[in-house]
Design an enzyme around this catalytic site. Structure first.
Site, PDB file in Angstrom:
ATOM      1  CB  ALA A  12      -7.303   6.041  -7.251  1.00  0.00           C
ATOM      2  CE  LYS A  56      -1.721   0.754  -3.539  1.00  0.00           C
ATOM      3  NZ  LYS A  56      -3.106   0.905  -3.986  1.00  0.00           N
ATOM      4  CE1 TYR A 105     -13.114   2.062   3.217  1.00  0.00           C
ATOM      5  CE2 TYR A 105     -12.240   2.020   0.984  1.00  0.00           C
ATOM      6  CZ  TYR A 105     -12.048   1.905   2.348  1.00  0.00           C
ATOM      7  OH  TYR A 105     -10.799   1.647   2.838  1.00  0.00           O
ATOM      8  CB  THR A 132      -1.031  -0.047   1.160  1.00  0.00           C
ATOM      9  OG1 THR A 132      -1.947   1.032   0.989  1.00  0.00           O
ATOM     10  CG2 THR A 132      -0.381   0.058   2.532  1.00  0.00           C
TER      11      THR A 132
HETATM   12  P1  NAP Z   1      -4.007  11.018  -4.746  1.00  0.00           P
HETATM   13  O1  NAP Z   1      -3.013  10.354  -5.639  1.00  0.00           O
HETATM   14  O2  NAP Z   1      -3.530  11.781  -3.579  1.00  0.00           O
HETATM   15  O3  NAP Z   1      -4.918  11.982  -5.676  1.00  0.00           O
HETATM   16  C1  NAP Z   1      -5.861  12.859  -5.096  1.00  0.00           C
HETATM   17  C2  NAP Z   1      -6.769  13.413  -6.178  1.00  0.00           C
HETATM   18  O4  NAP Z   1      -7.783  14.199  -5.514  1.00  0.00           O
HETATM   19  C3  NAP Z   1      -6.081  14.366  -7.168  1.00  0.00           C
HETATM   20  O5  NAP Z   1      -6.710  14.258  -8.411  1.00  0.00           O
HETATM   21  C4  NAP Z   1      -6.338  15.746  -6.532  1.00  0.00           C
HETATM   22  O6  NAP Z   1      -6.339  16.804  -7.462  1.00  0.00           O
HETATM   23  C5  NAP Z   1      -7.758  15.547  -6.035  1.00  0.00           C
HETATM   24  N1  NAP Z   1      -8.082  16.492  -4.957  1.00  0.00           N
HETATM   25  C6  NAP Z   1      -7.670  16.430  -3.661  1.00  0.00           C
HETATM   26  N2  NAP Z   1      -8.197  17.466  -2.969  1.00  0.00           N
HETATM   27  C7  NAP Z   1      -8.954  18.194  -3.848  1.00  0.00           C
HETATM   28  C8  NAP Z   1      -9.747  19.361  -3.734  1.00  0.00           C
HETATM   29  N3  NAP Z   1      -9.890  19.986  -2.564  1.00  0.00           N
HETATM   30  N4  NAP Z   1     -10.389  19.806  -4.841  1.00  0.00           N
HETATM   31  C9  NAP Z   1     -10.273  19.160  -6.015  1.00  0.00           C
HETATM   32  N5  NAP Z   1      -9.533  18.033  -6.198  1.00  0.00           N
HETATM   33  C10 NAP Z   1      -8.877  17.555  -5.122  1.00  0.00           C
HETATM   34  O7  NAP Z   1      -5.032   9.935  -4.144  1.00  0.00           O
HETATM   35  P2  NAP Z   1      -5.446   8.517  -4.785  1.00  0.00           P
HETATM   36  O8  NAP Z   1      -4.538   7.463  -4.290  1.00  0.00           O
HETATM   37  O9  NAP Z   1      -5.624   8.708  -6.256  1.00  0.00           O
HETATM   38  O10 NAP Z   1      -6.867   8.250  -4.073  1.00  0.00           O
HETATM   39  C11 NAP Z   1      -8.020   9.008  -4.394  1.00  0.00           C
HETATM   40  C12 NAP Z   1      -9.221   8.491  -3.609  1.00  0.00           C
HETATM   41  O11 NAP Z   1      -9.559   7.161  -3.999  1.00  0.00           O
HETATM   42  C13 NAP Z   1      -8.978   8.423  -2.090  1.00  0.00           C
HETATM   43  O12 NAP Z   1     -10.110   8.933  -1.444  1.00  0.00           O
HETATM   44  C14 NAP Z   1      -8.810   6.951  -1.805  1.00  0.00           C
HETATM   45  O13 NAP Z   1      -9.253   6.624  -0.511  1.00  0.00           O
HETATM   46  C15 NAP Z   1      -9.714   6.338  -2.861  1.00  0.00           C
HETATM   47  N6  NAP Z   1      -9.314   4.954  -3.206  1.00  0.00           N
HETATM   48  C16 NAP Z   1     -10.209   3.958  -2.949  1.00  0.00           C
HETATM   49  C17 NAP Z   1      -9.872   2.651  -3.257  1.00  0.00           C
HETATM   50  C18 NAP Z   1     -10.861   1.553  -2.982  1.00  0.00           C
HETATM   51  O14 NAP Z   1     -10.475   0.379  -2.913  1.00  0.00           O
HETATM   52  N7  NAP Z   1     -12.131   1.848  -2.890  1.00  0.00           N
HETATM   53  C19 NAP Z   1      -8.620   2.341  -3.818  1.00  0.00           C
HETATM   54  C20 NAP Z   1      -7.737   3.412  -4.078  1.00  0.00           C
HETATM   55  C21 NAP Z   1      -8.102   4.706  -3.755  1.00  0.00           C
HETATM   56  P3  NAP Z   1      -4.965  17.611  -7.792  1.00  0.00           P
HETATM   57  O15 NAP Z   1      -4.190  16.728  -8.737  1.00  0.00           O
HETATM   58  O16 NAP Z   1      -5.419  18.865  -8.415  1.00  0.00           O
HETATM   59  O17 NAP Z   1      -4.262  17.800  -6.475  1.00  0.00           O
END
Ligand code: NAP
Length: 289
Positions: free
Chosen positions: A134, A70, A228, A66
């Site tokens: 993601a 990754k 979730y 995790t």
């Molecule tokens: P990440 O790499 O940190 O990316 C965060 C994303 O959110 C970026 O696109 C960022 O935009 C955007 N963002 C954050 N704050 C924002 C705001 N205030 N306004 C607009 N955009 C905003 O995170 P990640 O790993 O991709 O994960 C994203 C989400 O998916 C998380 O909530 C995570 O828990 C969930 N997830 C769930 C699973 C599952 O199994 N269900 C698996 C993986 C991830 P910028 O690029 O502009 O900063």
């Protein structure tokens, strides 16, 4: 009971304290009668190679990986599955002859979750919100599943452009169209599957939502939020209040774990068993019952 035949699987990452993976894997092992335990291992920055080598030496059957390792873990594997290589992220290590082979089960997990809900990606028009780790993987999945078009909206438009360029180039299809989040009104009229892959709305900030504008939600027939917790996000509420179907990301979490368990043990887990684990997850996260 743990005895001399017990196999060990685990998770490496930092932090690992809040992971739900032990619940998924230890429940599966117990219900399937497998002698297997699953343990989270906190790995400090700089110790990924020794953790992977050490796990192999200790005859560990498999590992999940995790945040934040990754990508980093890929340097320490003897083989990498094509999909994981393309996405550039590995979340599952499977023991093979001389080391571990890396897989990405997050995306097949999302695919299985969508399929089980009756959502097919082929020929869909998709709005993908986010361009982080993601969302990048979801964009690859959409390209490989032959969606018609993906409007990839992100706050930082440069990141949206970089993801779109990479996915279009590697998949050989011009299917990802990058846009600034603030230009969401420019998405053409139509009915879309929207995948919410930003961290906006995640507990404890559950009052937040990525887009407030009701006109946007009129275009969505199905909304899938990767978040979730809470179980019903504001994004989901807005999709539903404009007549769409909405799902949270818990089944994605479930199936990425189930697919890893299947890879480690060379079995397929029945849907009935998957749903039993799902109910345990729901109880744990939402404290039901
Ligand atoms: P990440 O790499 O940190 O990316 C965060 C994303 O959110 C970026 O696109 C960022 O935009 C955007 N963002 C954050 N704050 C924002 C705001 N205030 N306004 C607009 N955009 C905003 O995170 P990640 O790993 O991709 O994960 C994203 C989400 O998916 C998380 O909530 C995570 O828990 C969930 N997830 C769930 C699973 C599952 O199994 N269900 C698996 C993986 C991830 P910028 O690029 O502009 O900063």
């Amino acid at each position: 009971m743990i005895d001399g035949n017990t196999k060990v699987c685990g998770l490496i990452g930092n932090p690992v304290e809040h992971t739900l993976s032990p619940l998924i894997h230890n429940t599966l092992a117990k219900r399937l009668g497998h002698h297997l335990v699953y343990v989270p291992f906190l790995v400090e920055d700089g110790a990924v190679k020794s953790a992977v080598d050490g796990a192999f030496a200790l005859n560990v059957l498999g590992l999940n990986v995790t945040v934040p390792y990754k990508g980093k873990v890929m340097e320490n594997l003897v083989q990498i599955d094509d999909l994981a290589e393309q996405i550039g992220a590995v979340n599952t290590l499977v023991r093979c002859g001389s080391g571990f082979k890396g897989y990405n089960t997050d995306m097949p997990g999302l695919c299985r979750a969508l399929t089980r809900e009756g959502i097919m990606l082929k020929e869909q028009e998709v709005i993908l919100l986010g361009a982080g780790g993601a969302a990048r993987a979801v964009a690859f999945m959409c390209a490989s599943q032959k969606v018609k078009k993906v409007y990839l909206l992100n706050r930082s438009v440069d990141k949206a452009k970089a993801v779109a360029e990479e996915v279009n180039r590697k998949s050989g299809r011009e299917c990802i169209c990058p846009m600034a989040l603030k230009d969401h009104g420019k998405v053409p009229d139509g009915k879309f599957l929207a995948i919410q892959a930003t961290s906006v709305g995640l507990y404890p900030n559950e009052k937040d939502v990525i887009i407030e504008d009701g006109a946007f939600y009129e275009k969505i027939h199905t909304g899938y939020d990767l978040v979730y917790k809470p179980g019903t996000t504001r994004f989901m509420e807005l999709v539903k209040s404009h007549g769409g179907e909405a799902y949270n990301g818990l089944k994605m979490l479930l199936y990425q774990g189930i697919i890893a368990y299947e890879l480690w043990n060379g079995i397929s887990v029945s849907e009935e068993m998957a749903l039993q684990v799902y109910e345990m997850l729901e109880r744990e996260i939402y404290h039901e019952g």
